[in-house]
Write a protein that holds these residues in place. Structure first.
Motif, PDB file in Angstrom:
ATOM      1  N   GLY A  36     -12.839  -4.117  -6.073  1.00 44.21           N
ATOM      2  CA  GLY A  36     -11.420  -4.131  -6.411  1.00 44.21           C
ATOM      3  C   GLY A  36     -10.551  -4.498  -5.231  1.00 44.21           C
ATOM      4  O   GLY A  36     -10.741  -5.516  -4.564  1.00 44.21           O
ATOM      5  N   ARG A  37      -9.576  -3.650  -4.942  1.00 43.73           N
ATOM      6  CA  ARG A  37      -8.628  -3.935  -3.866  1.00 43.73           C
ATOM      7  C   ARG A  37      -9.320  -4.114  -2.522  1.00 43.73           C
ATOM      8  O   ARG A  37      -8.898  -4.940  -1.696  1.00 43.73           O
ATOM      9  CB  ARG A  37      -7.592  -2.805  -3.768  1.00 43.73           C
ATOM     10  N   LEU A  38     -10.390  -3.360  -2.291  1.00 41.58           N
ATOM     11  CA  LEU A  38     -11.091  -3.462  -1.013  1.00 41.58           C
ATOM     12  C   LEU A  38     -11.604  -4.877  -0.785  1.00 41.58           C
ATOM     13  O   LEU A  38     -11.464  -5.439   0.318  1.00 41.58           O
ATOM     14  CB  LEU A  38     -12.239  -2.450  -0.961  1.00 41.58           C
ATOM     15  N   ARG A  39     -12.222  -5.454  -1.801  1.00 37.58           N
ATOM     16  CA  ARG A  39     -12.708  -6.831  -1.674  1.00 37.58           C
ATOM     17  C   ARG A  39     -11.550  -7.795  -1.392  1.00 37.58           C
ATOM     18  O   ARG A  39     -11.667  -8.695  -0.548  1.00 37.58           O
ATOM     19  CB  ARG A  39     -13.443  -7.244  -2.949  1.00 37.58           C
ATOM     20  N   ASP A  40     -10.445  -7.600  -2.089  1.00 36.97           N
ATOM     21  CA  ASP A  40      -9.295  -8.480  -1.880  1.00 36.97           C
ATOM     22  C   ASP A  40      -8.804  -8.418  -0.438  1.00 36.97           C
ATOM     23  O   ASP A  40      -8.468  -9.446   0.169  1.00 36.97           O
ATOM     24  CB  ASP A  40      -8.159  -8.093  -2.831  1.00 36.97           C
ATOM     25  N   ILE A  41      -8.752  -7.216   0.123  1.00 31.99           N
ATOM     26  CA  ILE A  41      -8.283  -7.078   1.509  1.00 31.99           C
ATOM     27  C   ILE A  41      -9.252  -7.767   2.461  1.00 31.99           C
ATOM     28  O   ILE A  41      -8.828  -8.473   3.400  1.00 31.99           O
ATOM     29  CB  ILE A  41      -8.109  -5.602   1.883  1.00 31.99           C
ATOM     30  N   LEU A  42     -10.540  -7.590   2.240  1.00 29.72           N
ATOM     31  CA  LEU A  42     -11.518  -8.240   3.116  1.00 29.72           C
ATOM     32  C   LEU A  42     -11.389  -9.755   3.061  1.00 29.72           C
ATOM     33  O   LEU A  42     -11.502 -10.436   4.095  1.00 29.72           O
ATOM     34  CB  LEU A  42     -12.929  -7.810   2.724  1.00 29.72           C
ATOM     35  N   GLN A  43     -11.138 -10.299   1.896  1.00 22.45           N
ATOM     36  CA  GLN A  43     -11.012 -11.753   1.808  1.00 22.45           C
ATOM     37  C   GLN A  43      -9.694 -12.220   2.412  1.00 22.45           C
ATOM     38  O   GLN A  43      -9.613 -13.332   2.944  1.00 22.45           O
ATOM     39  CB  GLN A  43     -11.158 -12.195   0.355  1.00 22.45           C
ATOM     40  N   ARG A  44      -8.675 -11.385   2.357  1.00 23.24           N
ATOM     41  CA  ARG A  44      -7.439 -11.730   3.069  1.00 23.24           C
ATOM     42  C   ARG A  44      -7.668 -11.739   4.582  1.00 23.24           C
ATOM     43  O   ARG A  44      -7.156 -12.614   5.287  1.00 23.24           O
ATOM     44  CB  ARG A  44      -6.337 -10.733   2.714  1.00 23.24           C
ATOM     45  N   VAL A  45      -8.410 -10.763   5.077  1.00 20.00           N
ATOM     46  CA  VAL A  45      -8.692 -10.733   6.512  1.00 20.00           C
ATOM     47  C   VAL A  45      -9.454 -11.990   6.924  1.00 20.00           C
ATOM     48  O   VAL A  45      -9.166 -12.602   7.956  1.00 20.00           O
ATOM     49  CB  VAL A  45      -9.483  -9.468   6.901  1.00 20.00           C
ATOM     50  N   ALA A  46     -10.408 -12.402   6.104  1.00 22.30           N
ATOM     51  CA  ALA A  46     -11.181 -13.608   6.412  1.00 22.30           C
ATOM     52  C   ALA A  46     -10.309 -14.849   6.400  1.00 22.30           C
ATOM     53  O   ALA A  46     -10.511 -15.780   7.187  1.00 22.30           O
ATOM     54  CB  ALA A  46     -12.331 -13.754   5.418  1.00 22.30           C
ATOM     55  N   CYS A  47      -9.322 -14.886   5.508  1.00 21.77           N
ATOM     56  CA  CYS A  47      -8.461 -16.062   5.381  1.00 21.77           C
ATOM     57  C   CYS A  47      -7.296 -16.042   6.374  1.00 21.77           C
ATOM     58  O   CYS A  47      -7.074 -17.006   7.104  1.00 21.77           O
ATOM     59  CB  CYS A  47      -7.922 -16.160   3.954  1.00 21.77           C
ATOM     60  N   PHE A  48      -6.562 -14.943   6.393  1.00 19.17           N
ATOM     61  CA  PHE A  48      -5.322 -14.885   7.165  1.00 19.17           C
ATOM     62  C   PHE A  48      -5.492 -14.317   8.571  1.00 19.17           C
ATOM     63  O   PHE A  48      -4.632 -14.549   9.431  1.00 19.17           O
ATOM     64  CB  PHE A  48      -4.293 -14.025   6.419  1.00 19.17           C
ATOM     65  N   GLY A  49      -6.563 -13.558   8.801  1.00 18.00           N
ATOM     66  CA  GLY A  49      -6.705 -12.909  10.094  1.00 18.00           C
ATOM     67  C   GLY A  49      -5.557 -11.953  10.350  1.00 18.00           C
ATOM     68  O   GLY A  49      -5.007 -11.343   9.437  1.00 18.00           O
ATOM     69  N   LEU A  50      -5.158 -11.845  11.604  1.00 21.70           N
ATOM     70  CA  LEU A  50      -4.035 -10.989  11.979  1.00 21.70           C
ATOM     71  C   LEU A  50      -2.787 -11.792  12.313  1.00 21.70           C
ATOM     72  O   LEU A  50      -1.761 -11.225  12.674  1.00 21.70           O
ATOM     73  CB  LEU A  50      -4.406 -10.120  13.181  1.00 21.70           C
ATOM     74  N   ALA A  51      -2.894 -13.135  12.191  1.00 25.84           N
ATOM     75  CA  ALA A  51      -1.758 -13.992  12.523  1.00 25.84           C
ATOM     76  C   ALA A  51      -1.256 -14.793  11.334  1.00 25.84           C
ATOM     77  O   ALA A  51      -0.313 -15.573  11.472  1.00 25.84           O
ATOM     78  CB  ALA A  51      -2.139 -14.949  13.655  1.00 25.84           C
TER      79      ALA A  51
END
Length: 450
Positions: free
Chosen positions: A420-435
């Motif tokens: 669920g949300r956890l997977r979405d956050i991980l894929q955001r981290v992979a795409c957007f990083g911290l910048a």
């Protein structure tokens, strides 16, 4: 009355107003229909009722805010413009005379009225196409839509590409979409946000379970948004600055891309599983984003080192804030008592291990966001950035505890929760990083060595 009808036709209403409301968007729709392929599942001959919702309510607004005379002038211009398209018509000359006779302030108001109608038509048409796409996808017997993930994979497999090769190449994809802006961009973020709210309200109007009161409340909300848009200046005061461009790009990420990325990755993962029997993976990001805003010095002397620094800080601030919101919501959801031995060891046997771990992540994100905010306000020096262990600097620092939660959920039989949300956050981290974006620096063409 049908739920999509704003009100029953009033026989006392002037015929010209009904004609105005009915025909205003017709020429635009006809033009776009000519450009569409007949087999496009997003195509329908008459995209009603969303056009009528917007057009009718803007007509009401014009009459209420500007008076009957302005409304009649707009209708006269529309009617002549429509007639002028017919070969041999004398309406073009009449239209020219009407427009030339308008005082400048009234001409501007008429132009604004048509611009608003076209903007609303764009919103309504986009909503219509999205609705039609969803209707098409709900048909279990329908073929995959052209150029969809499913269609693309099926064509590759039919051409002899092995499932293993498809899976490998998809995971290896690196597509970077670059955001840019132009100094002549004048449409304000305020109006873009209003357009988004209008689209949401049109979507709500599609619900078949609305009560009469809810239906009227939604119409009233549309009236408020359309009236507010009419009363809002379209262009900002003064020239757009590079930082204004940066903020505009970040709004696009916040309001659109932030949710579009995980949704798209879910669709890609689903199609990849169906075609190859293998998952995409939560740490794979085929699509990433770059930006020229705040880094493009070519022909723009206003983009200085200070502007570039501020652009980077603004992006990191927004990233920390967006992740903070997501982790706060995730922590609320993960109330599970059972975790893996690895997770238990990490949190010291806390009764709600996921919440205990995510509290640390949440608090560190808040500290990072506040630290960057202080730097933007001149209250911290960037020289201290790398010395402060409390801030998130590397995406892996953020991803590591999230991966631990993911492994623990899978190991303890709660994989469905992990997806669920956890997977979405991980894929955001992979795409957007911290910048959020990779900032491209483009030097002045005449002096690239500077």
């Amino acid at each position: 009355a049908d739920q999509h009808q704003i009100r029953k036709s009033d026989p006392r209403q002037p015929d010209r107003e009904r004609e105005f409301r009915r025909n205003l968007g017709k020429s635009r729709r006809q033009h776009h229909h000519q450009l569409r392929h007949e087999n496009d599942p997003g195509h329908r001959q008459d995209p009603e009722p969303e056009h009528h919702h917007a057009e009718n309510l803007l007509g009401e607004t014009l009459r209420r805010q500007e008076g009957e005379h302005l409304f009649e002038t707009v209708e006269r211009v529309r009617s002549l413009a429509k007639g002028a398209r017919q070969e041999g018509s004398a309406d073009f000359g009449a239209l020219e005379r009407v427009l030339q006779a308008l005082p400048l302030d009234q001409a501007l108001t008429v132009a604004r009225a048509f611009a608003q109608f076209l903007a609303l038509a764009n919103i309504a048409e986009q909503h219509h196409r999205e609705r039609r796409r969803r209707e098409y996808q709900r048909d279990p017997s329908a073929a995959p839509q052209r150029a969809s993930f499913e269609d693309s994979f099926s064509r590759l497999l039919a051409a002899g590409v092995t499932p293993e090769a498809v899976h490998e190449q998809v995971r290896a994809l690196r597509i970077e979409l670059v955001l840019t802006a132009h100094p002549t961009e004048v449409r304000r973020r305020t109006l873009r946000q209003q357009a988004r709210r209008i689209a949401t309200l049109l979507e709500r109007m599609d619900r078949r379970d609305l009560t009469p009161a809810e239906h009227e409340d939604t119409l009233d909300a549309l009236r408020r948004e359309i009236t507010a848009a009419w009363k809002t200046a379209e262009a900002r005061q003064g020239q757009l600055t590079p930082i204004d461009e940066v903020k505009g790009g970040l709004v696009v990420i916040e309001q659109t891309l932030w949710d579009a990325v995980p949704n798209s990755m879910r669709a890609l993962d689903r199609a990849l599983r169906a075609a190859t029997g293998r998952a995409l993976g939560v740490d794979i990001a085929p699509i990433r984003f770059g930006s020229w805003m705040g880094g493009d010095r070519d022909g723009n002397p206003n983009v200085t080192a200070g502007v570039t620094t501020e652009a980077c800080l603004l992006a990191r601030w927004m990233a920390a804030d967006l992740y903070h919101q997501e982790i706060t919501a995730l922590r609320s959801e993960l109330s599970l008592r059972e975790g893996s031995a690895e997770l238990a060891a990490r949190v010291g046997g806390a009764p709600e291990p996921y919440r205990a771990l995510l509290k640390r992540v949440r608090d560190r994100l808040a500290y990072t966001r506040d630290w960057i905010g202080d730097a933007l306000n001149g209250e911290r020096s960037l020289e201290d950035w790398h010395a402060d262990e409390g801030v998130y600097r590397d995406p892996e620092e953020l991803a590591a505890p999230l991966h631990l939660c993911y492994r623990s959920l899978v190991e303890t039989g709660a994989a469905i929760v992990a997806e669920g949300r956890l997977r979405d956050i991980l894929q955001r981290v992979a795409c957007f990083g911290l910048a959020l974006v990779r900032l491209d620096l483009r030097p002045e063409a005449s002096s690239p060595a500077q």
